[in-house]
Design a protein around this motif. Structure first.
Motif, short mmCIF file in Angstrom:
data_model
loop_
_atom_site.label_atom_id
_atom_site.label_comp_id
_atom_site.label_asym_id
_atom_site.label_seq_id
_atom_site.Cartn_x
_atom_site.Cartn_y
_atom_site.Cartn_z
N ALA A 36 20.56 -6.43 9.59
CA ALA A 36 18.97 -7.30 10.14
C ALA A 36 19.10 -5.92 11.75
N ALA A 37 17.81 -6.60 12.25
CA ALA A 37 17.56 -6.01 13.52
C ALA A 37 18.71 -6.16 14.34
N ASP A 54 12.91 -6.22 20.69
CA ASP A 54 11.02 -6.35 20.74
C ASP A 54 11.09 -4.66 20.18
N THR A 55 11.93 -3.92 20.94
CA THR A 55 11.77 -2.36 20.83
C THR A 55 11.69 -2.32 19.00
N ILE A 56 13.34 -2.83 18.78
CA ILE A 56 13.63 -2.66 17.58
C ILE A 56 13.51 -3.40 16.01
N SER A 61 9.45 -3.15 11.69
CA SER A 61 8.30 -4.10 11.28
C SER A 61 7.52 -2.72 10.44
N LEU A 62 7.02 -1.11 11.75
CA LEU A 62 6.35 -0.54 11.22
C LEU A 62 7.28 0.36 10.17
N PHE A 63 8.08 0.53 10.32
CA PHE A 63 9.11 1.67 8.81
C PHE A 63 8.41 0.79 7.77
N SER A 64 8.80 -0.57 7.87
CA SER A 64 8.49 -1.98 6.35
C SER A 64 7.11 -1.47 6.39
N LYS A 79 16.03 -8.93 6.65
CA LYS A 79 17.07 -7.99 6.80
C LYS A 79 16.46 -6.29 6.22
N PHE A 80 16.68 -4.96 6.33
CA PHE A 80 16.12 -4.13 6.09
C PHE A 80 16.65 -3.10 6.25
N ARG A 81 16.63 -2.35 4.19
CA ARG A 81 17.51 -1.02 4.45
C ARG A 81 15.78 -0.02 3.67
N PHE A 82 16.51 0.95 3.16
CA PHE A 82 15.72 1.94 2.93
C PHE A 82 14.78 1.97 1.65
N SER A 83 13.86 2.40 1.41
CA SER A 83 12.87 1.67 0.30
C SER A 83 14.01 2.84 -0.77
N CYS A 84 13.94 2.61 -1.94
CA CYS A 84 14.39 3.05 -2.85
C CYS A 84 13.27 4.06 -3.39
N SER A 85 14.18 5.34 -4.38
CA SER A 85 14.18 6.65 -3.55
C SER A 85 13.66 6.98 -5.70
N THR A 86 13.85 5.88 -5.82
CA THR A 86 13.70 5.85 -7.69
C THR A 86 12.29 5.43 -7.83
#
Length: 149
Positions: A36-37, A54-56, A61-64, A79-86
């Motif tokens: 989570a943020a 707010d910065t976080i 949001s930009l990364f998403s 909640k967030f995580r790195f996008s899958c590389s597959t």
């Protein structure tokens, strides 16, 4: 996705390279689970005094938006995580305790009758929530203990 790929994506899209962004992305690389943020803020606030939620959230949001992170909602919280590389289409099992994920290579949409209903599907998301082996064992032991008490 990894930190280097993510930073290159930001640069390609015209966004500045900052230490905060690098550290945020490194956190996701180190964690390799949904977070989570507020967890990002807690992890970085000692290093970056005055860092705001707010910065976080703006950066997450930009990364998403750029496809660097993927999102889900657990316990009413984004909640967030790195996008899958597959490269292949897949879905996830998500542990409700620790947030770790595991790929499901079979897609339930393959056998879905939705296309027979005249509905044009342009995207879908399928997630299964439960407990990983480690968290499930901990819950089982806790339940057994509570029954004995």
């Amino acid at each position: 996705m990894n930190v280097e790929e993510a930073m290159n994506k930001l640069k390609e899209e015209g966004y500045k390279h900052t230490d905060k962004r690098l550290d945020m992305l490194q956190l996701f690389s180190d964690e390799s689970r949904y977070i989570a943020a507020k967890d990002v803020l807690e992890s970085l606030q000692d290093k970056y005094k005055g860092l705001s939620f707010d910065t976080i959230y703006r950066n997450l949001s930009l990364f998403s938006q750029l496809g660097i992170l993927e999102t889900t909602e657990l316990d009413g919280e984004k909640k967030f995580r790195f996008s899958c590389s597959t490269d292949h289409h897949h879905h996830h099992l998500i542990c409700l305790d620790c947030g770790k994920t595991k790929h499901i290579d079979e897609c339930p949409m393959v056998t879905s009758p939705i296309s027979d209903e005249g509905f044009q599907v342009v995207g879908h998301k399928f997630e299964v929530y439960g407990y990983c082996e480690k968290c499930g064992e901990t819950k089982r032991k806790l339940n057994e203990y509570e029954k004995l008490s």
